[in-house]
Write a protein that holds these residues in place. Structure first.
Motif, mmCIF file in Angstrom:
data_model
loop_
_atom_site.group_PDB
_atom_site.id
_atom_site.type_symbol
_atom_site.label_atom_id
_atom_site.label_comp_id
_atom_site.label_asym_id
_atom_site.label_seq_id
_atom_site.Cartn_x
_atom_site.Cartn_y
_atom_site.Cartn_z
ATOM 1 N N MET A 226 41.682 47.887 98.038
ATOM 2 C CA MET A 226 40.463 47.102 98.057
ATOM 3 C C MET A 226 39.917 47.016 99.485
ATOM 4 S SD MET A 226 40.245 46.272 94.815
ATOM 5 C CE MET A 226 39.073 44.906 94.696
ATOM 6 N N LEU B 267 43.015 35.635 93.678
ATOM 7 C CA LEU B 267 42.569 36.649 92.733
ATOM 8 C C LEU B 267 42.654 36.146 91.310
ATOM 9 C CD1 LEU B 267 44.319 39.853 94.051
ATOM 10 C CD2 LEU B 267 41.901 39.657 93.605
ATOM 11 N N CYS C 68 46.006 45.156 96.612
ATOM 12 C CA CYS C 68 45.920 43.930 95.814
ATOM 13 C C CYS C 68 46.312 44.196 94.362
ATOM 14 C CB CYS C 68 44.501 43.367 95.828
ATOM 15 S SG CYS C 68 43.785 43.091 97.463
ATOM 16 N N CYS D 171 46.874 39.504 98.746
ATOM 17 C CA CYS D 171 46.555 40.882 99.128
ATOM 18 C C CYS D 171 47.295 41.256 100.407
ATOM 19 C CB CYS D 171 45.055 41.034 99.346
ATOM 20 S SG CYS D 171 44.086 41.022 97.824
ATOM 21 N N TYR E 245 35.771 47.100 95.888
ATOM 22 C CA TYR E 245 36.566 48.210 95.364
ATOM 23 C C TYR E 245 36.455 49.451 96.242
ATOM 24 C CZ TYR E 245 36.986 45.573 90.999
ATOM 25 O OH TYR E 245 37.273 44.610 90.061
ATOM 26 N N THR F 152 43.172 42.590 90.122
ATOM 27 C CA THR F 152 41.803 42.678 90.632
ATOM 28 C C THR F 152 40.762 42.636 89.518
ATOM 29 O OG1 THR F 152 41.744 45.095 90.530
ATOM 30 C CG2 THR F 152 42.624 44.090 92.555
#
Length: 232
Positions: free
Chosen positions: A134, A189, A117, A144, A85, A120
């Protein structure tokens, strides 16, 4: 001079000698390129980065001497990239932040590894509909979009942590963005997040910047609160 005054002076000096900036995304993908980065409160003492309005972003301070990006919400928050993050956090910095000759943000000397992205699994699920910024040094999830972050000068009239309304000349960069390529060793993800009860972070709206923490502080934020109480 007591310790409380020393801390107050040090914090004020860190902000006073800093340059007011905001960040925009640069990418080969037109869906996210030139979108400003706002930092939205999603936990005690932490604000996550999201892409919002074109050419607009939350006003931050860059301290070239300390090589840190700072957000002042009454308590100083620092730019961090831990755990994937990109966030501003009271925990403190985790990397050396600099900028190259084209004003691209470098984390420990590199402009790579930033992505936009969705899904998440952020705490408030804003990423279901909006791109979250990210940081993946390796194994970026599929879907992403690679990007770099470029510094823009914040309007001189803005001194708060809310997003500025930059001039049209600030919305576009005069230099070309470095070529970015997706990570070929990516994984998928999580898509378990739902948008129920949450609103889209609209790319057409201006970020309001960091809100004051709304929940009971945890972890290092407790330590910070304890230190403040001890100094009263």
């Amino acid at each position: 001079m007591n310790f409380r005054n020393i801390l107050a002076i040090a914090a004020s000096a860190a902000v006073a000698c800093a340059e007011d900036i905001y960040l925009i995304a640069k990418s080969n993908n037109t869906e996210i390129s030139n979108k400003g980065v706002g930092f939205i409160h999603e936990g005690a003492g932490i604000n996550y980065g999201f892409l919002g309005a074109e050419g607009q972003g939350a006003t931050l301070s860059y301290n070239e001497t300390e090589k840190q990006i700072i957000l002042d919400t009454g308590v100083l928050q620092f730019f961090r990239v831990s755990g994937g993050y990109v966030a501003m956090s009271v925990v403190g910095p985790d990397s050396e932040i600099t900028f190259d000759s084209n004003d691209y943000l470098l984390v420990n000397g590199s402009s790579e590894h930033f992505f936009g992205c969705k899904n998440t699994n952020d705490p408030y699920q804003y990423s279901v509909q909006s791109y979250e910024v990210m940081y993946y040094p390796e194994n970026a999830p599929s879907g992403c979009l690679p990007l770099t972050l470029q510094k823009q000068a914040a309007p001189s009239s803005s001194s708060s942590s809310s997003s500025p309304s930059p001039s049209s000349s600030d919305a576009q960069s005069s230099s070309s963005a470095p070529t970015t390529t997706p990570d070929t060793t990516s994984s998928t993800l999580s898509t378990s997040a739902t948008s129920s009860g949450h609103h889209e972070v609209s790319s057409a709206s201006t970020f309001t910047g960091a809100a004051a923490p709304q929940y009971a502080p945890v972890g290092s934020f407790f330590a910070l609160a304890g230190l403040a109480a001890a100094l009263v």
